[in-house]
Design a protein around this motif. Structure first.
Motif, PDB file in Angstrom:
ATOM      1  N   UNK A 123      70.051 -20.534  -2.150  1.00  0.00           N
ATOM      2  CA  UNK A 123      71.140 -19.622  -1.776  1.00  0.00           C
ATOM      3  C   UNK A 123      70.528 -18.339  -1.219  1.00  0.00           C
ATOM      4  N   UNK A 124      70.825 -18.068   0.035  1.00  0.00           N
ATOM      5  CA  UNK A 124      70.248 -16.889   0.671  1.00  0.00           C
ATOM      6  C   UNK A 124      71.314 -15.824   0.899  1.00  0.00           C
ATOM      7  N   UNK A 125      71.116 -14.712   0.203  1.00  0.00           N
ATOM      8  CA  UNK A 125      71.970 -13.542   0.393  1.00  0.00           C
ATOM      9  C   UNK A 125      71.172 -12.598   1.287  1.00  0.00           C
ATOM     10  N   UNK A 126      71.843 -11.965   2.234  1.00  0.00           N
ATOM     11  CA  UNK A 126      71.120 -10.973   3.047  1.00  0.00           C
ATOM     12  C   UNK A 126      71.728  -9.600   2.823  1.00  0.00           C
ATOM     13  N   UNK A 127      70.853  -8.618   2.675  1.00  0.00           N
ATOM     14  CA  UNK A 127      71.300  -7.235   2.560  1.00  0.00           C
ATOM     15  C   UNK A 127      71.677  -6.765   3.962  1.00  0.00           C
ATOM     16  N   UNK A 128      72.900  -6.284   4.101  1.00  0.00           N
ATOM     17  CA  UNK A 128      73.349  -5.811   5.418  1.00  0.00           C
ATOM     18  C   UNK A 128      73.390  -4.287   5.380  1.00  0.00           C
ATOM     19  N   UNK A 129      72.383  -3.682   5.998  1.00  0.00           N
ATOM     20  CA  UNK A 129      72.308  -2.223   6.024  1.00  0.00           C
ATOM     21  C   UNK A 129      71.406  -1.814   7.174  1.00  0.00           C
ATOM     22  N   UNK A 130      71.479  -0.548   7.554  1.00  0.00           N
ATOM     23  CA  UNK A 130      70.674  -0.109   8.690  1.00  0.00           C
ATOM     24  C   UNK A 130      69.436   0.676   8.288  1.00  0.00           C
ATOM     25  N   UNK A 131      69.344   1.075   7.010  1.00  0.00           N
ATOM     26  CA  UNK A 131      68.297   2.052   6.660  1.00  0.00           C
ATOM     27  C   UNK A 131      66.875   1.552   6.900  1.00  0.00           C
ATOM     28  N   UNK A 132      66.656   0.262   6.782  1.00  0.00           N
ATOM     29  CA  UNK A 132      65.304  -0.251   7.023  1.00  0.00           C
ATOM     30  C   UNK A 132      64.996  -0.372   8.515  1.00  0.00           C
ATOM     31  N   UNK A 133      66.025  -0.230   9.338  1.00  0.00           N
ATOM     32  CA  UNK A 133      65.863  -0.526  10.768  1.00  0.00           C
ATOM     33  C   UNK A 133      66.028   0.701  11.665  1.00  0.00           C
TER      34      UNK A 133
END
Ligand code: PBG
Length: 322
Positions: A114-124
């Motif tokens: 099960x793959x959950x992805x963190x959706x955020x911009x701070x790392x990018x």
């Protein structure tokens, strides 16, 4: 009401039977393992502020998942360290971005993980904030289409669940609409609903290179003094279509987990964050606490009412649970 000596609480604490009456239980199935996927490295890289935790090169992410699966851990949340950053965080939704590649790589080998992805911009983003910056402000509405796009790109790569963590107003609605428009109406959203502006994230910012260049996150993350406000945040996320709600951090916010459990019937996740991990690990490394403290922390989060725990302790605890 019966009382001593008729009542003896110790009767049920005898060594051979006390396990029967445990109210909370910990299972590897309820643990979500965070993985820091780094596009810029070739070897596993220790994270200084998180003892025994590593950044994983993209090429080794499937191996990392395999190791966890062998320990009974079946779900993962991915954080990316991209090869490039810009003002708007375009590497977050690049089809060849680090997360997109990592998800495809894992899913090709382990379709059932099960793959959950963190959706955020701070790392990018170059500024390290969770939204678009205009005149020194983190602007809300302009951020929404970008996180919508990011969530869709994760789903296209094969992500099972998307998890927006940026605390933008309307983020769940924006992502739900974007996913549905792209044909991903069956992809669940796990929202970081009540995420506090906590001091306990600093090791993570090291690990994910997501420290901000100016200001702080208090304009979008929650004030640490508030509990009722957390219920409003969660309620709004539920209305916007969240499938799973989350309280973060966990240990200093057990009261919030309990309140959320009593108020809402959705699956509830709690994030046992980096600072909680490092604090316990540091004490264990110094010989001030025994390793059993890890179990006690995780069971306290279950007892408070969480169904799922995102934790950096997952591997070490899964070994013990097996
Ligand atoms: C990104 C994000 C953060 C964490 C998870 N997603 C950092 C932050 O908000 O600054 C923290 C996780 C941890 O500390 O373990 N928005």
């Amino acid at each position: 009401m019966a009382e001593f000596p008729k009542v003896r609480m110790r009767r049920l604490r005898k060594a051979n039977l006390r396990w029967m009456f445990r109210e909370a239980r910990l299972s590897p199935e309820n643990l979500i393992t965070p993985i820091f996927v780094d596009e810029n490295i070739k070897e596993k890289k220790p994270i200084e502020s998180m003892p025994d935790y590593f950044r994983i090169p993209l090429e080794m992410v499937d191996k990392e998942v395999e190791e966890c699966l062998e320990k009974g851990l079946r779900s993962f949340i991915l954080f990316g360290i991209p090869s490039y950053k810009d003002e708007t965080g375009s590497s977050a939704y690049d089809q060849n971005g680090v997360i997109q590649k990592a998800v495809r790589r894992i899913k090709a080998e382990f379709p059932d993980a099960v793959i959950v992805t963190d959706v955020c911009l701070c790392e990018y983003t170059t500024h390290g904030h969770c939204g678009v910056v205009k005149d020194g402000e983190i602007v809300n509405d302009e951020t929404l289409p970008i996180i919508g796009k990011t969530a869709v790109s994760h789903a296209e790569s094969g992500a099972d669940i998307v998890a927006p963590s940026g605390m933008m107003d309307g983020m769940v609605k924006a992502i739900r609409e974007a996913l549905d428009a792209a044909g991903f109406e069956s992809t669940p959203i796990m929202s970081y609903s009540a995420k506090y502006a906590s001091n306990f994230y600093s090791p993570f910012r090291d690990a994910a290179e997501s420290g901000f260049k100016f200001g702080d996150r208090r304009g979008y993350q929650m004030d640490i003094h508030n509990a009722r406000e957390a219920m409003r945040e969660i309620e709004l996320d539920v209305k916007e279509g969240a499938d799973i709600i989350m309280v973060k951090p966990a240990l200093p916010y057990l009261d919030i987990i309990r309140m959320a459990r009593e108020r809402f019937d959705l699956p509830l996740a709690a994030y046992n964050v980096s600072g909680e991990y490092s604090m316990i690990k540091a004490a264990i490394k110094n010989g001030w606490l025994s390793e059993e403290a890890i179990y006690e922390v995780l069971i306290s989060i279950k007892r408070a009412g969480a169904d799922l725990i995102i934790t950096y302790h997952s591997k070490e605890i899964a070994e013990k649970l097996q």
